[in-house]
Design an enzyme around this catalytic site. Structure first.
Site, PDB file in Angstrom:
ATOM      1  N   SER A  12     -24.430   4.541 -52.480  1.00 38.82           N
ATOM      2  CA  SER A  12     -24.099   5.783 -51.790  1.00 38.82           C
ATOM      3  C   SER A  12     -22.806   6.335 -52.359  1.00 38.82           C
ATOM      4  O   SER A  12     -21.938   5.570 -52.801  1.00 38.82           O
ATOM      5  CB  SER A  12     -23.915   5.529 -50.283  1.00 38.82           C
ATOM      6  OG  SER A  12     -23.379   6.667 -49.637  1.00 38.82           O
ATOM      7  N   TYR A  66     -19.791   0.906 -43.584  1.00 34.59           N
ATOM      8  CA  TYR A  66     -20.806   1.405 -44.502  1.00 34.59           C
ATOM      9  C   TYR A  66     -20.207   1.618 -45.893  1.00 34.59           C
ATOM     10  O   TYR A  66     -20.786   1.189 -46.899  1.00 34.59           O
ATOM     11  CB  TYR A  66     -21.394   2.706 -43.970  1.00 34.59           C
ATOM     12  CG  TYR A  66     -22.540   3.239 -44.790  1.00 34.59           C
ATOM     13  CD1 TYR A  66     -23.791   2.625 -44.753  1.00 34.59           C
ATOM     14  CD2 TYR A  66     -22.387   4.362 -45.600  1.00 34.59           C
ATOM     15  CE1 TYR A  66     -24.856   3.113 -45.499  1.00 34.59           C
ATOM     16  CE2 TYR A  66     -23.440   4.853 -46.353  1.00 34.59           C
ATOM     17  CZ  TYR A  66     -24.672   4.228 -46.298  1.00 34.59           C
ATOM     18  OH  TYR A  66     -25.712   4.709 -47.050  1.00 34.59           O
TER      19      TYR A  66
END
Length: 245
Positions: A143, A157
């Site tokens: 990501s 995350y």
């Protein structure tokens, strides 16, 4: 007309029933690969994807695997490779998102997130590499959060995706001499369940003026798995419409 540059290749995609994972499954199958994909709970979506691809004359099958279960993941890799005698492409797409302020997160949140987002990448890559030869390709779906948090509540995350980015470089060093490439695709805002309800906020921040599509991520993954990307190794490639440019 799609060029079937992955004809005869065997691929395993974790977390392939929905969203980005489903886009990857479609792209690999369209390029000619025989794709197995895992899902944790979305059995209806998995069955629908297999049926959709079969209706188009493409090959895919679904197996239920929790990526946090090391033994189940290793077994899925071995079983997929056993069907053809080898494994050519392994894609770690399964992922979890914990988005909450630090005070509201727990060690259990950390353990579960890292089990799926990081440990499963390592476990899967190690298992897959044992069945791969020259020309093998291992691809993780990271990501852009590895590069930029952007919002509050993203510490867990972001750190998990940063770990994937670093692991990719190390694995590329380990496996490159065997002719196996290891790369990391880092999507930005993509139209999935994770971005549902956030488009109005996100689109003005994206230079191309829209969210990405799962099939666009899939096309990049298919390219990295193909014959024209053999000199790309250890890379983390953003696909975000310029979101973090």
């Amino acid at each position: 007309m799609t060029i079937r540059f992955l004809e005869g290749k065997t691929a395993l995609v974790t977390g392939g029933s929905r969203g980005i994972g489903a886009g990857i499954v479609r792209s690999l199958a369209e390029a000619g690969a025989h794709v197995t994909f895992t899902y944790a709970s979305a059995s209806a979506a998995a069955d629908a994807l297999v049926g959709e691809l079969a209706g188009r004359g493409l090959r895919a099958r679904a197996v239920r695997v929790d990526s946090a279960d090391d033994k189940a993941l290793v077994a899925a890799v071995a079983e997929t490779a056993g069907q053809s005698g080898s494994l050519d492409i392994f894609v770690s797409s399964a992922g979890l998102l914990v988005h909450a302020p630090l005070a509201e997160t727990s060690v259990d949140d950390y353990d579960r997130l890292f089990a799926v987002n990081v440990r499963a990448v390592f476990v899967g890559a190690k298992a897959a590499a044992s069945f791969m030869g020259e020309g093998g390709s291992i691809i993780s779906i990271g990501s852009i959060s590895a590069e930029r948090a952007g919002v509050e509540g993203a510490a867990l995350y972001c750190s998990s995706k940063g770990a994937v980015q670093s692991m990719t470089r190390g694995l590329a060093r380990d496996l490159g001499p065997r002719g196996i490439t290891v790369n990391n695709v880092q999507p930005g805002p993509i139209t999935t369940d994770m971005t549902e309800g956030y488009a109005e906020m996100l689109v003005p921040m994206i230079p191309v003026g829209r969210l990405g599509k799962p099939e666009e991520v899939g096309a990049l993954v298919a390219f990295l798995a193909g014959p024209n990307a053999r000199y790309i190794n250890g890379a983390s490639i953003d696909i975000d419409g310029g979101f973090i440019a």
